[in-house]
Scaffold this active site. Sequence first.
Site, PDB file in Angstrom:
ATOM      1  N   CYS A 143      24.824   1.526 -24.057  1.00 30.80           N
ATOM      2  CA  CYS A 143      25.941   1.923 -23.827  1.00 30.80           C
ATOM      3  C   CYS A 143      25.873   2.777 -22.327  1.00 30.80           C
ATOM      4  CB  CYS A 143      26.306   2.834 -24.730  1.00 30.80           C
ATOM      5  SG  CYS A 143      26.192   2.524 -26.497  1.00 30.80           S
ATOM      6  N   ASP A 144      24.826   3.529 -22.211  1.00 30.34           N
ATOM      7  CA  ASP A 144      24.852   4.588 -20.898  1.00 30.34           C
ATOM      8  C   ASP A 144      24.009   4.266 -19.907  1.00 30.34           C
ATOM      9  OD1 ASP A 144      26.957   5.879 -22.240  1.00 30.34           O
ATOM     10  OD2 ASP A 144      25.455   7.009 -23.420  1.00 30.34           O
ATOM     11  N   CYS A 175      21.985   6.031 -26.779  1.00 33.16           N
ATOM     12  CA  CYS A 175      22.385   4.615 -26.696  1.00 33.16           C
ATOM     13  C   CYS A 175      22.059   4.034 -25.228  1.00 33.16           C
ATOM     14  CB  CYS A 175      23.669   4.211 -27.096  1.00 33.16           C
ATOM     15  SG  CYS A 175      24.288   2.600 -26.917  1.00 33.16           S
TER      16      CYS A 175
END
Length: 310
Positions: free
Chosen positions: A138-139, A135
């Site tokens: 997200c990261d 992701c």
Amino acid sequence: MNEKVRTLIIGSGPAGYTAAIYAARANLSPVLYEGMQPGGQLTTTTEVENFPGYPEGITGPEMMEELKKQAERFGTDIRFGRATATDLSEAPYKVTIDDNKTIEAETIIIATGATAKYLGLPDETKYSGMGVSACATCDGFFYRNMTVAVVGGGDSACEEATYLSGLASKVYMIVRKPYLRASKIMQDRVFNNPKIEVLFEHETLGLTGENVVQGVNLVKRRGQADEENVHLPIDGFFLAIGFTPNSEIFKPWVETDETGFIKTIPGTPKTNVPGVFAAGDVADSHYRQAITAAGTGAQAALEAERYLQK
Ligand code: NDP
């Protein structure tokens, strides 16, 4: 004897818990089964910084614990267990739990999520949360001014690579074929981006690094006369080879698209089965965010309430 419930929620990610909070506050007596991975995909994320209301950020597991507590506070009956079969031919709808117990539900909210595909290399598990991610949104933030690699050649991979190029100093795309599968517009974006380098005909053999990812071992043109081993120093390894929606047990009744995402009436969580609603990633191949999943969870509970009133 079968247990009868009013509202059955299947899944415990942001969509499932948000549906539970709304359903419980509306006196719909929700029963929620957590499924195989209580808390869902966010429990594998480290820091969540883009969910409104947490200005300092929060870890994925902590956030899911908070959502669970909020759902419990209003009386949601949260249970361990996985839905293993369904009969949605007529209401009340039947759902088998752990192959041995049947629940009869007046209305169902499907929030079973999706599972990111991985290559199946042992190193993906070894470095999980230590440089391996599925992701970018997200990261990606953790790789500012670093070098990352994205595996895949579809729209997701192009989108992730483009997103990461706004943060990282260099993005490699590892593509197994000699061409990209992505749409023309996404390809153009990638080819016109000076930070992205596409490595065609490369496959991943493994990752290297002490505790965290520091490099990737690739093979170029595997099986050809000019086959070559390649090592690249990288800090992050992102998978973008697709998602599998967890919709299998509903398929005999609920319409899905060709990749298995549950089809809903646009702008609503309504499936083709009256009283059966879908929320979160199982019905969303596009946004796949905790906040959008929570939003559709709320919609599903509001629609369930309307359905029961009828
Ligand atoms: P796709 O199935 O379209 O692409 C998957 C990519 O991963 C392909 O390049 C495939 O390679 C590669 N791949 C699969 N398995 C492996 C493996 N084991 N090793 C190496 N590479 C592998 O998935 P997407 O998630 O990209 O897209 C899914 C759907 O969502 C599509 O319909 C897409 O158009 C849509 N989408 C649209 C977006 C947009 O419009 N903004 C954004 C994201 C998705 P190969 O080509 O060799 O099979």
